[in-house]
Design a protein around this motif. Structure first.
Motif, PDB file in Angstrom:
ATOM      1  N   CYS A 175       0.839  -1.208   0.000  1.00 27.73           N
ATOM      2  CA  CYS A 175       0.000   0.000   0.000  1.00 27.73           C
ATOM      3  C   CYS A 175       0.871   1.253   0.000  1.00 27.73           C
ATOM      4  CB  CYS A 175      -0.863   0.065   1.263  1.00 27.73           C
ATOM      5  SG  CYS A 175      -2.035  -1.260   1.417  1.00 27.73           S
ATOM      6  N   LYS A 176       0.362   2.299  -0.649  1.00 28.09           N
ATOM      7  CA  LYS A 176       0.966   3.612  -0.477  1.00 28.09           C
ATOM      8  C   LYS A 176       0.329   4.198   0.781  1.00 28.09           C
ATOM      9  CE  LYS A 176       2.272   7.454  -3.230  1.00 28.09           C
ATOM     10  NZ  LYS A 176       2.578   7.913  -4.540  1.00 28.09           N
ATOM     11  N   VAL A 177       1.139   4.642   1.745  1.00 25.42           N
ATOM     12  CA  VAL A 177       0.586   5.089   3.030  1.00 25.42           C
ATOM     13  C   VAL A 177       1.090   6.488   3.390  1.00 25.42           C
ATOM     14  CG1 VAL A 177       0.285   4.548   5.481  1.00 25.42           C
ATOM     15  CG2 VAL A 177       0.635   2.688   3.849  1.00 25.42           C
ATOM     16  N   LEU A 178       0.144   7.397   3.600  1.00 25.74           N
ATOM     17  CA  LEU A 178       0.483   8.714   4.136  1.00 25.74           C
ATOM     18  C   LEU A 178       0.180   8.690   5.628  1.00 25.74           C
ATOM     19  CD1 LEU A 178       1.112  11.785   4.039  1.00 25.74           C
ATOM     20  CD2 LEU A 178      -1.297  12.136   3.419  1.00 25.74           C
ATOM     21  N   MET A 179       1.202   8.936   6.443  1.00 21.77           N
ATOM     22  CA  MET A 179       0.996   8.951   7.895  1.00 21.77           C
ATOM     23  C   MET A 179       0.713  10.391   8.335  1.00 21.77           C
ATOM     24  SD  MET A 179       4.101   6.523   9.260  1.00 21.77           S
ATOM     25  CE  MET A 179       5.414   7.460   8.524  1.00 21.77           C
ATOM     26  N   VAL A 180      -0.315  10.557   9.170  1.00 21.32           N
ATOM     27  CA  VAL A 180      -0.610  11.871   9.748  1.00 21.32           C
ATOM     28  C   VAL A 180      -0.439  11.754  11.256  1.00 21.32           C
ATOM     29  CG1 VAL A 180      -2.299  13.723   9.968  1.00 21.32           C
ATOM     30  CG2 VAL A 180      -2.251  12.333   7.883  1.00 21.32           C
ATOM     31  N   GLU A 181       0.389  12.623  11.823  1.00 22.92           N
ATOM     32  CA  GLU A 181       0.640  12.575  13.269  1.00 22.92           C
ATOM     33  C   GLU A 181       0.659  14.001  13.805  1.00 22.92           C
ATOM     34  OE1 GLU A 181       0.918  10.221  15.793  1.00 22.92           O
ATOM     35  OE2 GLU A 181       1.078  12.070  16.969  1.00 22.92           O
ATOM     36  N   ARG A 182      -0.076  14.218  14.900  1.00 19.79           N
ATOM     37  CA  ARG A 182      -0.169  15.585  15.415  1.00 19.79           C
ATOM     38  C   ARG A 182       0.857  15.896  16.500  1.00 19.79           C
ATOM     39  NH1 ARG A 182      -5.874  15.542  18.739  1.00 19.79           N
ATOM     40  NH2 ARG A 182      -5.434  13.792  20.114  1.00 19.79           N
ATOM     41  N   HIS A 183       1.335  14.883  17.218  1.00 21.53           N
ATOM     42  CA  HIS A 183       2.248  15.175  18.314  1.00 21.53           C
ATOM     43  C   HIS A 183       3.634  15.503  17.754  1.00 21.53           C
ATOM     44  CE1 HIS A 183       4.527  15.042  21.956  1.00 21.53           C
ATOM     45  NE2 HIS A 183       3.417  14.869  22.654  1.00 21.53           N
ATOM     46  N   PRO A 184       4.176  16.680  18.092  1.00 19.35           N
ATOM     47  CA  PRO A 184       5.432  17.090  17.442  1.00 19.35           C
ATOM     48  C   PRO A 184       6.600  16.146  17.703  1.00 19.35           C
ATOM     49  CG  PRO A 184       4.849  18.610  19.229  1.00 19.35           C
ATOM     50  CD  PRO A 184       3.665  17.714  19.014  1.00 19.35           C
ATOM     51  N   ILE A 185       6.661  15.578  18.902  1.00 18.16           N
ATOM     52  CA  ILE A 185       7.798  14.690  19.197  1.00 18.16           C
ATOM     53  C   ILE A 185       7.632  13.363  18.463  1.00 18.16           C
ATOM     54  CG2 ILE A 185       8.962  13.399  21.032  1.00 18.16           C
ATOM     55  CD1 ILE A 185       8.563  15.812  22.810  1.00 18.16           C
ATOM     56  N   VAL A 186       6.408  12.859  18.430  1.00 22.27           N
ATOM     57  CA  VAL A 186       6.167  11.608  17.700  1.00 22.27           C
ATOM     58  C   VAL A 186       6.451  11.841  16.217  1.00 22.27           C
ATOM     59  CG1 VAL A 186       4.486   9.799  17.205  1.00 22.27           C
ATOM     60  CG2 VAL A 186       4.449  10.927  19.433  1.00 22.27           C
ATOM     61  N   ALA A 187       6.029  12.993  15.703  1.00 18.92           N
ATOM     62  CA  ALA A 187       6.305  13.306  14.291  1.00 18.92           C
ATOM     63  C   ALA A 187       7.812  13.384  14.033  1.00 18.92           C
ATOM     64  CB  ALA A 187       5.616  14.615  13.899  1.00 18.92           C
ATOM     65  N   ALA A 188       8.549  13.961  14.981  1.00 21.60           N
ATOM     66  CA  ALA A 188      10.009  14.046  14.826  1.00 21.60           C
ATOM     67  C   ALA A 188      10.631  12.649  14.808  1.00 21.60           C
ATOM     68  CB  ALA A 188      10.604  14.880  15.960  1.00 21.60           C
ATOM     69  N   LEU A 189      10.144  11.758  15.672  1.00 12.91           N
ATOM     70  CA  LEU A 189      10.669  10.381  15.699  1.00 12.91           C
ATOM     71  C   LEU A 189      10.350   9.665  14.379  1.00 12.91           C
ATOM     72  CD1 LEU A 189       9.619   9.334  19.331  1.00 12.91           C
ATOM     73  CD2 LEU A 189      11.937   9.845  18.551  1.00 12.91           C
ATOM     74  N   LEU A 190       9.133   9.891  13.878  1.00 16.33           N
ATOM     75  CA  LEU A 190       8.746   9.268  12.608  1.00 16.33           C
ATOM     76  C   LEU A 190       9.611   9.782  11.462  1.00 16.33           C
ATOM     77  CD1 LEU A 190       4.830   9.346  12.683  1.00 16.33           C
ATOM     78  CD2 LEU A 190       6.261   7.301  12.492  1.00 16.33           C
ATOM     79  N   GLU A 191       9.811  11.093  11.456  1.00 19.83           N
ATOM     80  CA  GLU A 191      10.618  11.682  10.385  1.00 19.83           C
ATOM     81  C   GLU A 191      12.028  11.094  10.392  1.00 19.83           C
ATOM     82  OE1 GLU A 191      11.067  16.180   8.924  1.00 19.83           O
ATOM     83  OE2 GLU A 191      12.403  15.708  10.565  1.00 19.83           O
ATOM     84  N   ASP A 192      12.555  10.900  11.596  1.00 18.07           N
ATOM     85  CA  ASP A 192      13.898  10.334  11.726  1.00 18.07           C
ATOM     86  C   ASP A 192      13.928   8.879  11.244  1.00 18.07           C
ATOM     87  OD1 ASP A 192      16.669  10.598  12.833  1.00 18.07           O
ATOM     88  OD2 ASP A 192      15.934   8.920  14.052  1.00 18.07           O
ATOM     89  N   GLY A 193      12.877   8.111  11.592  1.00 11.91           N
ATOM     90  CA  GLY A 193      12.798   6.718  11.140  1.00 11.91           C
ATOM     91  C   GLY A 193      12.679   6.628   9.626  1.00 11.91           C
ATOM     92  N   LEU A 194      11.894   7.544   9.054  1.00 13.75           N
ATOM     93  CA  LEU A 194      11.745   7.549   7.595  1.00 13.75           C
ATOM     94  C   LEU A 194      13.070   7.888   6.927  1.00 13.75           C
ATOM     95  CD1 LEU A 194       8.327   9.329   6.878  1.00 13.75           C
ATOM     96  CD2 LEU A 194       8.901   6.932   6.505  1.00 13.75           C
ATOM     97  N   ARG A 195      13.772   8.889   7.486  1.00 18.40           N
ATOM     98  CA  ARG A 195      15.059   9.303   6.900  1.00 18.40           C
ATOM     99  C   ARG A 195      16.011   8.116   6.801  1.00 18.40           C
ATOM    100  NH1 ARG A 195      19.688  10.122   9.243  1.00 18.40           N
ATOM    101  NH2 ARG A 195      18.829  10.061  11.344  1.00 18.40           N
ATOM    102  N   ARG A 196      16.117   7.339   7.872  1.00 19.81           N
ATOM    103  CA  ARG A 196      17.032   6.188   7.838  1.00 19.81           C
ATOM    104  C   ARG A 196      16.528   5.109   6.874  1.00 19.81           C
ATOM    105  NH1 ARG A 196      16.455   4.438  12.685  1.00 19.81           N
ATOM    106  NH2 ARG A 196      15.686   6.380  13.549  1.00 19.81           N
ATOM    107  N   ALA A 197      15.203   4.895   6.862  1.00 19.08           N
ATOM    108  CA  ALA A 197      14.647   3.873   5.961  1.00 19.08           C
ATOM    109  C   ALA A 197      14.838   4.275   4.495  1.00 19.08           C
ATOM    110  CB  ALA A 197      13.163   3.677   6.267  1.00 19.08           C
TER     111      ALA A 197
END
Ligand SMILES: C[S@@+](CC[C@H](N)C(=O)[O-])C[C@H]1O[C@@H](n2cnc3c(N)ncnc32)[C@H](O)[C@@H]1O
Length: 253
Positions: free
Chosen positions: A108-130
């Motif tokens: 699936c193509k998946v767009l993640m939406v997250e409102r918590h700034p710290i959780v979003a920062a962690l996700l962004e970091d995980g995506l960057r490495r992936a």
């Protein structure tokens, strides 16, 4: 909500705080540290609890990708994956991106939406490495992305900004925990104390129903009420959770 934020990808600590709307406070309850190319959240008064980071490349989610039952998994059935059908999904409550990653790894193509700034920062970091990973980088860049904002106010904007036609909206808001929460896995304790319960979760269903063309899927603990009191079209039950499926149209290839 205050936090110390450190990430060497930002030129100064002030710029990092500005990017995610965080306050730099040396007395903060939580701390974000950047070490060995990984952004990790720790709870400063409970140093024994494992820190939280998002890792799509190795660890539990990568293991599940390789050995986790493929399209036979309940989440895949709930979202409507079948032979030749890989819907485009907006995960409106992305969290640590585990469910989103399962769906993306199944095609699936998946767009993640997250409102918590710290959780979003962690996700962004995980995506960057992936995205940089030799094995999964190509399809990760193609299939998984992130929007920082609230799905109650900006679900349609998130989809428009990403230029996608949304077949399915997937929701997994944090449900208030029962007394037994001491049993909650240690890692989840840090996450739960950061995010708390999503007490406004009922407000997610209407925008999700307005955006999805095929269905809305809501993950709930087995003891939880229906989201916004609305009865689903069908329910797929697992050991501790259930997936409530609100069908709008049939899944077609
Ligand atoms: C239980 S967690 C989701 C876990 C996720 N399914 C996973 O597999 O990692 C719920 C997340 O939804 C987020 N959330 C709740 N309401 C939201 C909203 N209105 N808009 C965006 N994110 C929301 C919370 O901040 C939290 O990170």
């Amino acid at each position: 909500m205050t936090s110390i934020f450190y990430n060497r990808h930002y030129p100064t600590i002030e710029s990092a705080c500005e990017r995610w709307g965080l306050v730099y406070d040396t007395n903060a309850e939580f701390e974000l540290i950047f070490e060995d190319n990984v952004l990790t959240l720790i709870k400063r008064d409970e140093p024994k609890l494992k820190g939280i980071s998002v890792d799509f490349v190795s660890g539990a989610v990568a293991h599940r990708r390789k050995f986790g039952g493929g399209r036979g998994q309940s989440i895949a059935k709930a979202v409507g994956l079948k032979q030749g059908v890989s819907p485009t999904v907006v995960d409106g409550t992305a969290g640590l991106g585990r469910d989103a990653f399962v769906l993306a790894s199944l095609g699936c193509k998946v767009l993640m939406v997250e409102r918590h700034p710290i959780v979003a920062a962690l996700l962004e970091d995980g995506l960057r490495r992936a995205y940089e990973d030799a094995e999964i980088g190509d399809w990760m860049r193609e299939r998984m992305s992130l929007f920082h904002g609230s799905s109650i106010d900006s679900l349609a904007d998130a989809a428009a900004a990403s230029n996608i036609a949304v077949d399915v909206v997937y929701l997994d808001p944090m449900y208030p925990h029962r007394e037994k929460s001491a049993l909650v896995k240690k890692e989840m304790r840090v996450f739960q104390s950061l995010v708390g319960a999503d007490l406004d979760a009922d407000g997610l269903l209407a925008p999700a129903m307005a955006l999805a063309t095929k269905r809305v899927v809501v993950k709930r603990p087995d003891y939880a009420d229906d989201l916004d009191g609305v009865k689903p079209s069908m329910v797929i039950a697992t050991k501790k959770n259930r997936f409530d499926v609100y069908v709008k149209a049939a899944m077609t290839a």
